[in-house]
Motif scaffolding. Structure first.
Motif, short mmCIF file in Angstrom:
data_model
loop_
_atom_site.label_atom_id
_atom_site.label_comp_id
_atom_site.label_asym_id
_atom_site.label_seq_id
_atom_site.Cartn_x
_atom_site.Cartn_y
_atom_site.Cartn_z
N GLN A 25 -33.43 24.83 44.21
CA GLN A 25 -33.13 25.12 45.60
C GLN A 25 -34.19 24.51 46.51
O GLN A 25 -35.38 24.60 46.21
CB GLN A 25 -33.07 26.63 45.83
CG GLN A 25 -31.99 27.30 45.01
CD GLN A 25 -31.99 28.81 45.24
OE1 GLN A 25 -32.73 29.34 46.05
NE2 GLN A 25 -31.13 29.49 44.50
N GLN A 26 -33.76 23.90 47.60
CA GLN A 26 -34.71 23.28 48.52
C GLN A 26 -35.63 24.28 49.19
O GLN A 26 -36.69 23.91 49.69
CB GLN A 26 -33.96 22.45 49.57
CG GLN A 26 -33.32 21.21 49.00
CD GLN A 26 -32.64 20.39 50.07
OE1 GLN A 26 -32.42 20.85 51.18
NE2 GLN A 26 -32.32 19.16 49.73
N SER A 27 -35.25 25.54 49.18
CA SER A 27 -36.10 26.57 49.80
C SER A 27 -37.32 26.88 48.94
O SER A 27 -38.30 27.44 49.44
CB SER A 27 -35.29 27.85 50.05
OG SER A 27 -34.79 28.36 48.83
N PHE A 32 -49.45 21.36 46.45
CA PHE A 32 -50.81 21.18 45.98
C PHE A 32 -51.59 20.63 47.16
O PHE A 32 -51.32 19.53 47.64
CB PHE A 32 -50.90 20.20 44.80
CG PHE A 32 -52.32 19.89 44.44
CD1 PHE A 32 -53.09 20.82 43.75
CD2 PHE A 32 -52.91 18.71 44.84
CE1 PHE A 32 -54.41 20.56 43.45
CE2 PHE A 32 -54.23 18.43 44.54
CZ PHE A 32 -54.99 19.35 43.84
N ARG A 33 -52.50 21.43 47.69
CA ARG A 33 -53.31 21.06 48.85
C ARG A 33 -52.44 20.52 49.99
O ARG A 33 -52.75 19.51 50.62
CB ARG A 33 -54.38 20.03 48.47
CG ARG A 33 -55.41 20.61 47.51
CD ARG A 33 -56.56 19.68 47.31
NE ARG A 33 -57.48 20.28 46.37
CZ ARG A 33 -58.59 19.68 45.96
NH1 ARG A 33 -58.90 18.50 46.41
NH2 ARG A 33 -59.37 20.28 45.09
N GLY A 34 -51.33 21.20 50.22
CA GLY A 34 -50.43 20.84 51.31
C GLY A 34 -49.46 19.72 50.98
O GLY A 34 -48.65 19.33 51.82
N ILE A 35 -49.51 19.18 49.79
CA ILE A 35 -48.62 18.09 49.37
C ILE A 35 -47.41 18.70 48.67
O ILE A 35 -47.56 19.41 47.68
CB ILE A 35 -49.35 17.12 48.42
CG1 ILE A 35 -50.60 16.54 49.08
CG2 ILE A 35 -48.41 16.01 47.94
CD1 ILE A 35 -51.55 15.84 48.12
N ASP A 36 -46.22 18.43 49.18
CA ASP A 36 -44.98 18.93 48.59
C ASP A 36 -44.67 18.09 47.35
O ASP A 36 -44.12 16.99 47.44
CB ASP A 36 -43.84 18.85 49.60
CG ASP A 36 -42.57 19.50 49.12
OD1 ASP A 36 -42.45 19.81 47.92
OD2 ASP A 36 -41.67 19.70 49.96
N VAL A 37 -45.05 18.60 46.19
CA VAL A 37 -45.00 17.85 44.93
C VAL A 37 -43.60 17.37 44.58
O VAL A 37 -43.42 16.28 44.05
CB VAL A 37 -45.59 18.72 43.79
CG1 VAL A 37 -45.40 18.06 42.44
CG2 VAL A 37 -47.06 19.00 44.05
N PHE A 38 -42.58 18.18 44.87
CA PHE A 38 -41.21 17.82 44.52
C PHE A 38 -40.38 17.38 45.71
O PHE A 38 -39.30 16.82 45.54
CB PHE A 38 -40.52 18.98 43.80
CG PHE A 38 -41.18 19.35 42.51
CD1 PHE A 38 -41.25 18.46 41.44
CD2 PHE A 38 -41.76 20.60 42.34
CE1 PHE A 38 -41.86 18.80 40.25
CE2 PHE A 38 -42.36 20.95 41.14
CZ PHE A 38 -42.42 20.04 40.10
N GLY A 39 -40.84 17.63 46.92
CA GLY A 39 -40.08 17.30 48.12
C GLY A 39 -40.36 15.90 48.65
O GLY A 39 -39.53 15.33 49.35
#
Length: 109
Positions: A25-27, A32-39
């Protein structure tokens, strides 16, 4: 509900690593340190991690990356940086957080 609710640890079988898969789910967001690892696209994640620490392509899988100082590895089945429609290669599919010594090989004789 936690996917890891039944995770049990013992001195005889210590935890060596935890792997998180791409959320369904996109929600659900893994940061990691503000980095959206999968987004974010895999290329962008690797570039942003490189601003913090060393990150290298995995020797046996150049589509994936390892940040050895952080004991993190980022995996995708193939490199698809030029095709955002192909999520399998454009984004990372999993991230692994390891304990020290994990990349040194088996700890038992």
């Amino acid at each position: 509900m936690s996917a890891y609710k039944d995770l049990a640890l013992s001195a005889l079988n210590p935890l060596e690593a935890v792997e998180l898969g791409r959320p369904s789910q996109q929600s659900d967001v893994v940061l990691f340190r503000g980095i959206d690892v999968f987004g974010l696209p895999a290329r962008d994640v690797a570039s942003r991690i490189a601003e913090v620490t060393t990150i290298v392509a995995a020797e046996d899988d150049p589509a994936s990356f390892i940040a050895p100082d952080l004991l993190l590895s980022f995996w995708r089945p193939f490199q698809g940086d030029d095709d955002p429609e192909d999520e399998q290669g454009y984004f990372f599919n999993s991230v692994l957080l390891a304990c020290p010594g994990y990349y040194d090989g088996p700890s038992r004789p």
